[in-house]
Scaffold this active site. Structure first.
Site, PDB file in Angstrom:
ATOM      1  N   ILE A  13      -9.266   8.659  -4.516  1.00  0.00           N
ATOM      2  CA  ILE A  13      -9.511   9.996  -4.991  1.00  0.00           C
ATOM      3  C   ILE A  13     -11.082  10.293  -4.897  1.00  0.00           C
ATOM      4  O   ILE A  13     -11.604  11.214  -4.502  1.00  0.00           O
ATOM      5  CB  ILE A  13      -9.373   9.878  -6.347  1.00  0.00           C
ATOM      6  N   GLN A  71      -9.672   1.340   5.300  1.00  0.00           N
ATOM      7  CA  GLN A  71      -9.076   0.975   4.084  1.00  0.00           C
ATOM      8  C   GLN A  71      -8.042  -0.337   3.960  1.00  0.00           C
ATOM      9  O   GLN A  71      -8.202  -1.011   2.986  1.00  0.00           O
ATOM     10  CB  GLN A  71      -8.482   2.372   2.979  1.00  0.00           C
ATOM     11  N   GLU A 110     -10.180   4.544  -5.113  1.00  0.00           N
ATOM     12  CA  GLU A 110     -10.890   4.546  -4.029  1.00  0.00           C
ATOM     13  C   GLU A 110     -10.459   5.955  -3.064  1.00  0.00           C
ATOM     14  O   GLU A 110     -11.331   6.734  -2.664  1.00  0.00           O
ATOM     15  CB  GLU A 110     -10.697   3.483  -2.914  1.00  0.00           C
ATOM     16  N   GLN A 151      -7.690  -3.656   1.428  1.00  0.00           N
ATOM     17  CA  GLN A 151      -6.548  -3.810   0.879  1.00  0.00           C
ATOM     18  C   GLN A 151      -5.776  -5.147   1.358  1.00  0.00           C
ATOM     19  O   GLN A 151      -5.138  -5.899   0.192  1.00  0.00           O
ATOM     20  CB  GLN A 151      -5.352  -2.814   1.194  1.00  0.00           C
ATOM     21  N   GLY A 189      -6.759  10.405 -10.986  1.00  0.00           N
ATOM     22  CA  GLY A 189      -7.031   9.341 -10.778  1.00  0.00           C
ATOM     23  C   GLY A 189      -8.457   9.077 -10.508  1.00  0.00           C
ATOM     24  O   GLY A 189      -9.309  10.172 -10.376  1.00  0.00           O
ATOM     25  N   THR A 204       0.964  -1.201   0.062  1.00  0.00           N
ATOM     26  CA  THR A 204       0.080  -0.062  -0.046  1.00  0.00           C
ATOM     27  C   THR A 204       0.866   1.261   0.031  1.00  0.00           C
ATOM     28  O   THR A 204       2.180   1.025   0.105  1.00  0.00           O
ATOM     29  CB  THR A 204      -0.991   0.053   1.256  1.00  0.00           C
ATOM     30  N   CYS A 205       0.114   2.393   0.121  1.00  0.00           N
ATOM     31  CA  CYS A 205       1.100   3.557   0.161  1.00  0.00           C
ATOM     32  C   CYS A 205       1.925   3.606   1.545  1.00  0.00           C
ATOM     33  O   CYS A 205       3.142   4.373   1.345  1.00  0.00           O
ATOM     34  CB  CYS A 205       0.205   4.779  -0.088  1.00  0.00           C
ATOM     35  N   ASN A 206       1.552   3.018   2.429  1.00  0.00           N
ATOM     36  CA  ASN A 206       2.354   3.018   3.711  1.00  0.00           C
ATOM     37  C   ASN A 206       2.983   1.928   4.044  1.00  0.00           C
ATOM     38  O   ASN A 206       3.746   1.897   5.155  1.00  0.00           O
ATOM     39  CB  ASN A 206       1.369   3.241   4.930  1.00  0.00           C
TER      40      ASN A 206
END
EC number: 1.2.1.70
Length: 429
Positions: free
Chosen positions: A204, A126, A202, A130, A199, A56-58
């Site tokens: 966005i 979220q 989700e 994911q 984009g 994920t982004c993190n």
């Protein structure tokens, strides 16, 4: 068999490194297969039967069920080499940022991640979706076996229990909400600003929902697929443009929020420099929620641009954490109970081969004595005598092994067996 979680996240590595080891969603299955192959190389002493990757982004994390004769440090090295090789990065660049969690610590980590306790936004929902997507892809790639399948099923059950019985997600400030708060530091009235979202995923959608509540002057969705952008734009009474239109239209927007799955930056320094010049140096607020980043980092050095990444939003999303400490304690207590339960299941699995061997050995003995009884009956022997011989034969065969082990043992070993056998056979002694 041991469980292992190896990876890096927002607490151990900056976004500049996390974006280099992020796996695009459409490559997770291939990455899982590569990881299993890498662990099974002839020059590696670790072999993984099962693997799943969460990206994920993190965070980027690899979960594995493996034989680990070399211990945790070897597992870190092998995983670091895999990540470095897969992403074509120097090994030395990754190794210091990785953590490795074996056995119950790996299980506890998975439970905490899915429950939102390890997120930058405490309690954010979220991450659970994911993780479910990552598990589905790992299963499709053949990466899940008995251990990881069971661990993830319990992970999802624990996350549901935590979220339904505690206030862990209450009053949390999401990345999307933090973006709005930050923009209000630059612009007094969002209602007078043109907002561009790049984009159509989700993140966005969440961001657009938060900004729409501020009644911006206009909303535009830029997406690679125009039709998908139009569908989302329609919800917010906005319009859609193609990504290819960005160079010509970027100057029209005061606020830019970007979150795509692109592996390369979408907005470059030159594009923004031209936009700022066309805007006559009117400030532009930009938030890059993507990992890898959509907006080149150098853009943040421009005088008239306020650029924020997911890491920059960290301080904003901590609002309300103090009020949720009681919920955190409740969640941790639930997780500890469920970890112990799962590790008990793991321990029970360890004796399954022994039980299987006992069944196979007993079945062999049974078939031998049964065949002997059938032959005697075929000869016309008395049925009661045959049954008596059958029962005695089975008893003798079942007890032969334990009796022989006890007779052959000496000293402490004999005393240990003498104390153990009555427990196993439930005798009075």
């Amino acid at each position: 068999m041991q469980l292992l979680a190896v990876g890096l996240n927002h607490t151990t590595a900056p976004v500049s490194l996390r974006e280099k080891v992020a796996f695009p969603a459409d490559q997770l299955g291939q990455a899982v297969a590569s990881a299993r192959s890498w662990y099974g190389r002839s020059d590696a002493t670790t072999y993984t039967d099962e693997a799943a990757i969460l990206s994920t982004c993190n965070r980027t994390e690899l979960y594995a069920a493996s034989n680990l004769p070399g211990g945790v440090n070897e597992a870190i090295d092998i995983t670091a080499h895999f990540l470095a090789d897969y992403h074509k990065l120097p090994y030395a660049e990754l190794r210091p940022y990785l953590y490795a969690l074996p056995q119950d610590n790996a299980v506890r980590h998975a439970f905490r991640v899915a429950s939102g306790l390890d997120s930058m936004v405490l309690g954010e929902p979220q991450i659970l979706g994911q993780m479910k997507d990552a598990v589905r892809q790992a299963e499709a790639a053949g990466g899940l076996g008995t251990y990881l399948h069971q661990m993830f099923q319990r992970t999802f059950a624990v996350a549901k229990e935590v979220r339904s019985t505690t206030e862990i997600g209450a009053h949390s400030v999401s990345m999307a909400a933090a973006s709005v708060r930050l923009s209000q530091r630059i612009f007094d009235k969002i209602s007078e600003q043109n907002v561009l979202f790049i984009g159509a995923g989700e993140m966005i959608e969440l961001s657009a929902t938060h900004f729409a509540a501020q009644n911006p002057k206009s909303v535009t969705i830029a997406n690679r697929t125009l039709e998908r952008g139009q569908t989302l734009a329609h919800r917010f009474n906005g319009k859609a443009i193609r990504l290819a239109d960005l160079p010509d239209q970027l100057a029209s927007y005061d606020i830019v929020i970007s979150s795509t799955a692109s592996s390369l930056p979408i907005i470059g320094l030159g594009m923004v420099e031209r936009a700022i010049k066309a805007r006559r140096h009117k400030p532009m607020f930009m938030v890059d929620l993507a990992v890898p980043r959509d907006i080149e980092a150098e853009i943040g050095r421009l005088d008239d641009v306020f650029l924020y990444t997911v890491d920059d939003l960290g301080s904003f999303v901590q609002t309300g954490v103090e009020n949720r400490q009681a919920a955190v304690a409740q969640a941790e207590a639930i997780i500890e109970t469920r970890v112990r339960s799962f590790m008990h299941w793991i321990d029970a699995r360890a004796v399954v081969p022994v039980i299987q061997d006992l069944h196979e050995s007993s079945e062999t003995m049974r078939m031998i004595e049964l065949e002997r009884a059938r032959k005697l009956l075929a000869k016309g022997e008395d049925i009661d005598a045959v049954l008596e011989a059958l029962s005695k034969g089975l008893t003798a065969k079942f007890l032969h092994g334990p009796q022989q082990a006890l007779n052959n043992a000496q000293g402490d070993e004999r005393a240990r067996l003498a104390a153990l056998l009555p427990q196993l056979f439930r005798t009075k002694r």
